[in-house]
Write an enzyme that holds these catalytic residues in place. Structure first.
Site, PDB file in Angstrom:
ATOM      1  N   SER A 110       1.289  54.577 -37.096  1.00  0.00           N
ATOM      2  CA  SER A 110       0.049  54.401 -36.327  1.00  0.00           C
ATOM      3  C   SER A 110      -1.033  53.672 -37.112  1.00  0.00           C
ATOM      4  O   SER A 110      -0.694  52.585 -37.874  1.00  0.00           O
ATOM      5  CB  SER A 110      -0.414  55.705 -35.770  1.00  0.00           C
ATOM      6  OG  SER A 110      -1.256  55.290 -34.810  1.00  0.00           O
ATOM      7  N   ASP A 254      -3.702  49.192 -32.364  1.00  0.00           N
ATOM      8  CA  ASP A 254      -3.450  49.960 -33.759  1.00  0.00           C
ATOM      9  C   ASP A 254      -2.111  49.326 -34.181  1.00  0.00           C
ATOM     10  O   ASP A 254      -1.475  48.276 -33.653  1.00  0.00           O
ATOM     11  CB  ASP A 254      -3.437  51.304 -33.654  1.00  0.00           C
ATOM     12  CG  ASP A 254      -2.430  51.943 -32.873  1.00  0.00           C
ATOM     13  OD1 ASP A 254      -1.947  51.169 -32.140  1.00  0.00           O
ATOM     14  OD2 ASP A 254      -2.015  53.191 -32.957  1.00  0.00           O
ATOM     15  N   ASP A 256       1.153  50.366 -34.300  1.00  0.00           N
ATOM     16  CA  ASP A 256       2.239  50.404 -33.628  1.00  0.00           C
ATOM     17  C   ASP A 256       1.981  49.918 -32.256  1.00  0.00           C
ATOM     18  O   ASP A 256       2.837  50.024 -31.194  1.00  0.00           O
ATOM     19  CB  ASP A 256       2.912  51.563 -33.581  1.00  0.00           C
ATOM     20  CG  ASP A 256       2.102  52.827 -32.941  1.00  0.00           C
ATOM     21  OD1 ASP A 256       0.697  52.779 -33.148  1.00  0.00           O
ATOM     22  OD2 ASP A 256       2.704  53.718 -32.293  1.00  0.00           O
ATOM     23  N   ASP A 258       0.283  50.980 -29.517  1.00  0.00           N
ATOM     24  CA  ASP A 258       0.157  51.983 -28.400  1.00  0.00           C
ATOM     25  C   ASP A 258      -1.340  52.427 -28.091  1.00  0.00           C
ATOM     26  O   ASP A 258      -1.488  53.007 -27.041  1.00  0.00           O
ATOM     27  CB  ASP A 258       1.016  53.320 -28.481  1.00  0.00           C
ATOM     28  CG  ASP A 258       0.606  54.235 -29.761  1.00  0.00           C
ATOM     29  OD1 ASP A 258      -0.274  53.814 -30.438  1.00  0.00           O
ATOM     30  OD2 ASP A 258       1.070  55.225 -29.822  1.00  0.00           O
TER      31      ASP A 258
END
Length: 502
Positions: A110, A254, A256, A258
């Site tokens: 993340s 961010d 990833d 999500d």
């Protein structure tokens, strides 16, 4: 040999946080990641009775490819087919698994720095719950120790399979299929790409919605963009870009992809919990689940029929959403969001005969698109939408490299000795320019310990302390009636907290 997942966790230090297993890259050896994957597969076989197929994907940090290969080895040794969906956003791989009724794994850390990484698990219906987590860590795995060298690395790592492009394609179609190909026609949107795995997908989706897109800030080096604690350099970059180039908004995510970052036309990034309110209003959501740390404008707006406050972390938000569903009334739409901006859709939505299927995992694109659809429809700008909300301003930051055990011990001390008012009351009693005729005693009028230590004072100021669930960080959230007051109070709180390092 046989090894217990619990033992691997203890020996490696790689454990579950609020959203999957995370740790230092040096600790996340091939062997550790392999055992995690085998434990997850074994758990899914028993608990979800799914076919012997798993899909995997990853972000763009340097260690991700190595970890993906360890997952391929784990799948092969469990006699499972492994589908590799490439480098795509976490919600894209989760959606693929839900559509195909397959368990999926996303390799991502993340927002955390590149010296760390993580593994995020989804069962065939969506994100794993805390009950699933306990089921995974209770497993024992039989495997050939000779696969690994004395450093825990595969002696002969497999190649990654050819990329299955359907997961990315379906995710990209999700938004124009629902909102329409002209939903953002006439709008110009900047995209801060940095090293986000969805950086090109965001551009593609916005163009498919009719927007003019201006990408910038692409990086070949991993950038740890935290949507909940935005870096000064990212604030400056957005301001500089919007001053040089006209846009209606700026999109980013961010690592990833999500968690969203949305900035207005002058490059000011919105708080994720404010973005969540605006997105829910735009989508006509009736019921909302959100963590206790999120801005109280949610309740004060009067826009929602029912609200559930939860602990911090998507598994808790998912549980909260599930509690809000009314099986007998599908008009009572349910969604959730977090302070980091991640938006979760628990129920299907309908618009002009089109359906947006539920996606009960964090998604970055949906809330940003929903807000810009409202901007275009209302012929307003993002700032105009913000002005409609009750005047409550949340800011947050964290002390980095602050061990979780130490932060938990400090909160336990504050709780046991009732130190909240003593430590922070004087800060909350400072005069407010919004209420110059009132004086405050710095009295704590309410305390919420659903997650961390959340104090509300007689001034209306809120101070919330909480150890991070997935990194060695001690977080502080502050909410007041003014931006300047919130920033000043946060700075004062962090000064106090810095003294706890000793």
């Amino acid at each position: 040999m046989s090894v217990a997942m619990q033992d691997v966790m203890k020996q490696s230090g790689v454990a579950f946080g609020t959203s999957g297993a995370r740790g230092l890259v040096s600790a996340m050896t091939d062997r550790v990641c392999y055992v995690y994957a085998r434990s997850f597969i074994k758990y899914c076989e028993v608990s979800y009775k799914c076919e012997h197929t798993i899909a995997i994907a990853g972000d763009l940090r340097p260690s991700t490819e190595r970890i993906l290969k360890s997952l391929v080895q784990a799948g092969a040794d469990a006699n499972w087919k492994v589908i590799y969906c490439g480098r795509i956003p976490s919600p894209a791989i989760a959606m693929y698994g839900i559509d195909k009724h397959l368990p999926t794994i996303m390799v991502t850390g993340s927002h955390i720095p590149a010296d760390r990484n993580g593994i995020k698990f989804n069962h065939p219906n969506g994100e794993i719950t805390k009950a699933d987590e306990q089921g995974i860590v209770s497993q024992s795995v039989d495997f050939d120790e000779a696969l690994f060298d004395d450093k825990g690395m595969l002696k002969a790592a497999p190649e990654l399979p050819a990329v299955e492009a359907e997961a990315e394609a379906n995710y990209c179609k999700r938004y124009p299929d629902f909102f329409g190909s002209d939903a953002l026609h006439g709008l110009t949107i900047g995209v801060y790409q940095h090293s986000a795995v969805g950086r090109d997908i965001v551009v593609k989706v916005l163009e498919s919605l009719g927007a003019t897109v201006k990408p910038f800030g692409r990086s070949d080096v991993f950038v740890p963009v935290d949507t909940e604690a935005i870096r000064k350099e990212d604030e400056e970059l957005a301001r500089e870009f919007t001053h040089k180039d006209y846009v209606d908004a700026v999109f980013s995510t961010d690592g990833d992809s999500d968690r969203p970052l949305l900035a207005d036309d002058v490059g000011m990034w919105l708080r994720g919990d404010v973005l969540g309110i605006l997105a829910a209003q735009s989508l006509g959501i009736k019921r909302i689940a959100t963590p206790v740390s999120c801005n109280t404008s949610l309740e004060k707006s009067g826009s929602f029929e029912k609200i559930c406050r939860t602990r911090i972390g998507s598994p808790y938000v998912i549980a909260g959403m599930e509690s809000l569903v009314d099986a007998n009334d599908k008009s009572l739409t349910v969604a959730g969001y977090e302070a980091n901006g991640g938006f979760l859709l628990e129920t299907d939505l309908t618009l002009d005969g089109r359906t947006l299927k539920a996606l009960p995992t964090r998604d970055a694109l949906l809330p940003m698109i929903a807000v810009m659809v409202m901007v275009r429809k209302e012929r307003m700008c993002v700032v105009d939408l913000l002005r409609k909300l009750p005047k409550r301003f949340t800011v947050s930051d964290r002390l980095k490299e602050f061990p979780t055990e130490k932060s938990k011990a400090k909160l336990a001390e504050i709780r046991e000795k009732n130190l909240g008012e003593k430590l922070f009351g004087a800060l909350a009693a400072k005069p407010s320019k919004f209420a110059k005729d009132k004086t405050f005693q710095g009295k704590m009028v309410s305390l919420n310990e659903v997650d961390g230590y959340r104090m509300e004072f007689d001034s209306g100021d809120i101070i919330h302390l909480r150890p991070s669930g997935n990194a060695p960080e001690f977080r502080c959230y502050v909410e007041t009636e003014g931006k300047e007051r919130s920033a000043e109070l946060l700075a004062d709180c962090l000064k106090i907290m810095e003294g706890w390092r000793v």
